[in-house]
Design an enzyme around this catalytic site. Structure first.
Site, PDB file in Angstrom:
ATOM      1  N   GLY A   1       5.018   2.505   1.365  1.00  0.00           N
ATOM      2  CA  GLY A   1       6.081   3.284   0.810  1.00  0.00           C
ATOM      3  C   GLY A   1       6.181   4.571   1.622  1.00  0.00           C
ATOM      4  O   GLY A   1       7.467   4.832   1.686  1.00  0.00           O
ATOM      5  N   ASP A   2       5.327   5.149   2.101  1.00  0.00           N
ATOM      6  CA  ASP A   2       5.577   6.445   3.058  1.00  0.00           C
ATOM      7  C   ASP A   2       6.409   5.821   4.289  1.00  0.00           C
ATOM      8  O   ASP A   2       7.371   6.602   4.544  1.00  0.00           O
ATOM      9  CB  ASP A   2       4.401   6.991   3.722  1.00  0.00           C
ATOM     10  CG  ASP A   2       3.280   7.603   2.392  1.00  0.00           C
ATOM     11  OD1 ASP A   2       4.046   7.669   1.459  1.00  0.00           O
ATOM     12  OD2 ASP A   2       2.386   7.843   2.733  1.00  0.00           O
TER      13      ASP A   2
ATOM     14  N   SER B   1       0.826  -1.305   0.014  1.00  0.00           N
ATOM     15  CA  SER B   1      -0.098  -0.002  -0.122  1.00  0.00           C
ATOM     16  C   SER B   1       0.787   1.330  -0.093  1.00  0.00           C
ATOM     17  O   SER B   1       2.079   1.124   0.181  1.00  0.00           O
ATOM     18  CB  SER B   1      -0.895  -0.106   1.262  1.00  0.00           C
ATOM     19  OG  SER B   1      -0.080   0.273   2.549  1.00  0.00           O
ATOM     20  N   LYS B   2       0.374   2.497  -0.319  1.00  0.00           N
ATOM     21  CA  LYS B   2       1.053   3.800  -0.148  1.00  0.00           C
ATOM     22  C   LYS B   2       1.555   3.860   1.213  1.00  0.00           C
ATOM     23  O   LYS B   2       2.744   4.376   1.430  1.00  0.00           O
ATOM     24  CB  LYS B   2      -0.125   4.662  -0.461  1.00  0.00           C
ATOM     25  CG  LYS B   2       0.422   6.093  -0.470  1.00  0.00           C
ATOM     26  CD  LYS B   2      -0.168   7.276  -1.051  1.00  0.00           C
ATOM     27  CE  LYS B   2      -0.458   8.431  -0.362  1.00  0.00           C
ATOM     28  NZ  LYS B   2       0.949   9.025   0.159  1.00  0.00           N
ATOM     29  N   ARG B   3       0.876   3.431   2.185  1.00  0.00           N
ATOM     30  CA  ARG B   3       1.518   3.474   3.461  1.00  0.00           C
ATOM     31  C   ARG B   3       2.948   3.164   3.707  1.00  0.00           C
ATOM     32  O   ARG B   3       3.706   3.265   4.482  1.00  0.00           O
ATOM     33  CB  ARG B   3       0.502   3.151   4.642  1.00  0.00           C
ATOM     34  CG  ARG B   3       0.221   4.036   5.701  1.00  0.00           C
ATOM     35  CD  ARG B   3      -0.834   3.921   6.564  1.00  0.00           C
ATOM     36  NE  ARG B   3      -2.127   3.281   5.913  1.00  0.00           N
ATOM     37  CZ  ARG B   3      -2.788   2.321   6.262  1.00  0.00           C
ATOM     38  NH1 ARG B   3      -2.230   1.581   7.223  1.00  0.00           N
ATOM     39  NH2 ARG B   3      -3.855   1.994   5.807  1.00  0.00           N
TER      40      ARG B   3
END
Ligand code: GLU
Length: 511
Positions: A268-269, A264-266
């Site tokens: 990556g963050d 998920s994008k999380r």
């Protein structure tokens, strides 16, 4: 010659394209090109509640940057257009009506309150409510299967809200073929009667997707695993319309680098890597997400990395140009199990591509960065000098951006000196030694790398002192830190005048 292979990438414009979506597009593209087929881009924008205005352009830009262009789609060979589902609204109603007339679908008038009540009641009994044959038979539901034809017509004429649902056949073990997963069997009694058409005059994903795949003569549906649960309904819809179904292939999920579940994008963050091909600005929140392009990745490296997320060639080879990928790609070599995303491997691919590019190419990419730093490159001589510099440092660069850090000392004198190494290497006697060295350098005529090396090393040897006593302070004076390529290459490149100036400055600043 063009073949009958026609595949499509059918994203919903609900936000930026996640790398999972790019991988779906890539596999479709590779499959199409391998079989001389056609790669179609269709925008599935029937869900108005999730529509995001800049998402469609983002998708088009992303495919372009990735160098996986579509053959057919918006503004391109619009043979089967329009390619935006919102512009095909009229088409779907007709097909929903066909299913009503053949008994494969029915009108349902259940209000959301009624459906909620069913859900709550089931929950209280420890069960899950499914809109299906079972509840239909119990007569709990308000639909055209139980109401008289007159009553149905009356309700429709009165403008009552309705949906059209698929009438799932009962008591059947449905056998389906997936190109990656083999035969899949499902008991139709476990399926619910999905909504095909909504009261707002819009089809749902299922109906629009099947109708368009048929009308656009799609031969293979290659999509993510998250659509596998929809496959029984889709297969049944083809049967209901009496259409030949395309072949299906459901790609494995892309998994988190650590822990369980979908990337998920999380992730990556948290771990510091982009999950989108291009930078994306959320127009509502102003949130900016990083992109591979803006982070300095070459599209070839990004694509090569993505190709390996779920596919492998069956050999040790890892570097594949897009042409090689087209040649080698085979759905049979796509795995069923999820592919773990590895940000380090992505960097590794980037580094490999950095090394395979020629000095000339890298130099062209480096010039704008130099310009930003106010380094004026005006003549061919200057450019060839940059090329030489690039060739001496390229090995250590992963991104074009790294070139500046690795080579700034070629272009400007150090603005600071690495304190730790100054302390260690710039001793009391160093300034005097450096002054002596300056005299030696003044007298060197031939300023080539080999000659300065001979002269300076000869002098050090004659003084009978350790090389480090001169070489480390000299490097600190010229580079500012104990890094960089062969020192005499640097000296030859910056020239006599600049070498002398930097040594003088270091003596002043460090003593
Ligand atoms: N619109 C669906 C999506 O957003 C397409 C799924 C399919 O390929 O059938 O992924």
């Amino acid at each position: 010659m063009e073949s009958n292979v026609r595949v499509r990438f059918a994203p919903s414009p609900t936000g930026p394209l996640h790398i999972g979506g790019v991988r779906t597009a890539l596999y479709n593209y590779l499959f199409a090109k391998k079989h001389n087929g056609t790669f179609v881009l269709r925008i599935e924008d029937t869900d108005q509640t999730r529509y995001v205005a800049n998402a469609e352009q983002y998708i088009i830009d992303a495919l372009e940057w990735c160098n996986i262009p579509f053959d057919e789609g918006i503004n391109k060979n619009e043979k089967f257009g329009p390619y935006r589902q919102s512009e095909r609204k009229e088409i779907y109603k007709k097909y929903a009506d066909i299913l009503i007339n053949t008994g494969w679908a029915y009108y349902a008038f259940d209000t959301s309150e009624q459906l909620d009540a069913h859900r709550k009641q089931h929950e209280a009994e420890g069960k899950t409510f499914i809109y299906n044959w079972h509840n239909r038979a119990k007569g709990r539901l308000v639909n055209s299967l139980v109401l008289s034809e007159d009553e149905v017509q009356k309700r429709i004429n009165a403008g009552e809200n309705y949906v059209i649902r698929f009438k799932t056949p009962q008591n059947e073990i449905l056998q389906m073929e997936d190109e990656i997963r083999g035969t899949i069997a499902i008991d139709t009694n476990t399926l619910d009667d999905k909504i095909l058409f909504k009261g707002d005059g819009m089809p749902t994903y299922h109906l629009a997707n099947i109708v368009d795949d048929h009308l656009m003569e799609i031969s293979h549906v290659i999509r993510g695993e998250e659509w596998l649960p929809s496959m029984p309904l889709h297969v049944l819809l083809y049967r209901a319309f009496d259409w030949k179904a395309p072949k299906f292939a459901h790609l494995p999920l892309i998994l988190k680098p650590v822990g369980k579940g979908k990337l998920s994008k999380r992730d990556g963050d948290k771990l510091g890597f982009p999950v989108f091909p291009l930078k994306y600005t959320n127009e509502q929140t102003g949130d900016v997400s990083r992109g591979y392009k803006e982070d300095g990745y070459f599209a070839e490296a990004f694509i090569n990395m993505l190709a390996f997320l779920g596919w492998n060639p069956g050999t040790e080879q890892e570097l594949f140009s897009i042409e090689n990928l087209i040649q080698e790609f085979d759905l049979k070599r796509v795995s069923k199990s999820g592919a773990k995303f590895n940000p380090d491997k992505t960097k590794w691919f980037q580094q490999q591509y950095m090394q395979t590019k020629s000095y000339e190419e890298i130099t062209e990419l480096f010039l704008p960065i130099l310009e930003e730093k106010n380094i004026v490159i005006s003549s061919a001589v200057d450019k060839s000098r940059v090329q030489k510099i690039v060739s001496s440092i390229k090995e250590r660069a992963i991104f074009v951006e790294d070139l500046w850090d690795l080579s700034s000392f070629f272009f400007e004198s150090p603005s600071e000196y690495d304190a730790k190494n100054v302390k260690k290497n710039w001793k009391e006697g160093t300034p005097d030694l450096m002054k002596e060295l300056l005299e030696i350098i003044q007298n060197i005529e031939d300023f080539s790398s080999e000659n300065t090396e001979n002269e300076i090393k000869g002098w050090i040897t004659s003084k009978e002192i350790g090389f480090g006593k001169i070489m480390q302070p000299l490097r600190l004076s010229l580079v500012g830190k104990l890094a960089g390529p062969h020192l005499f290459d640097i000296i030859a490149m910056i020239g006599k005048e600049e070498t002398i100036k930097r040594i003088q400055t270091a003596i002043e600043k460090l003593s």
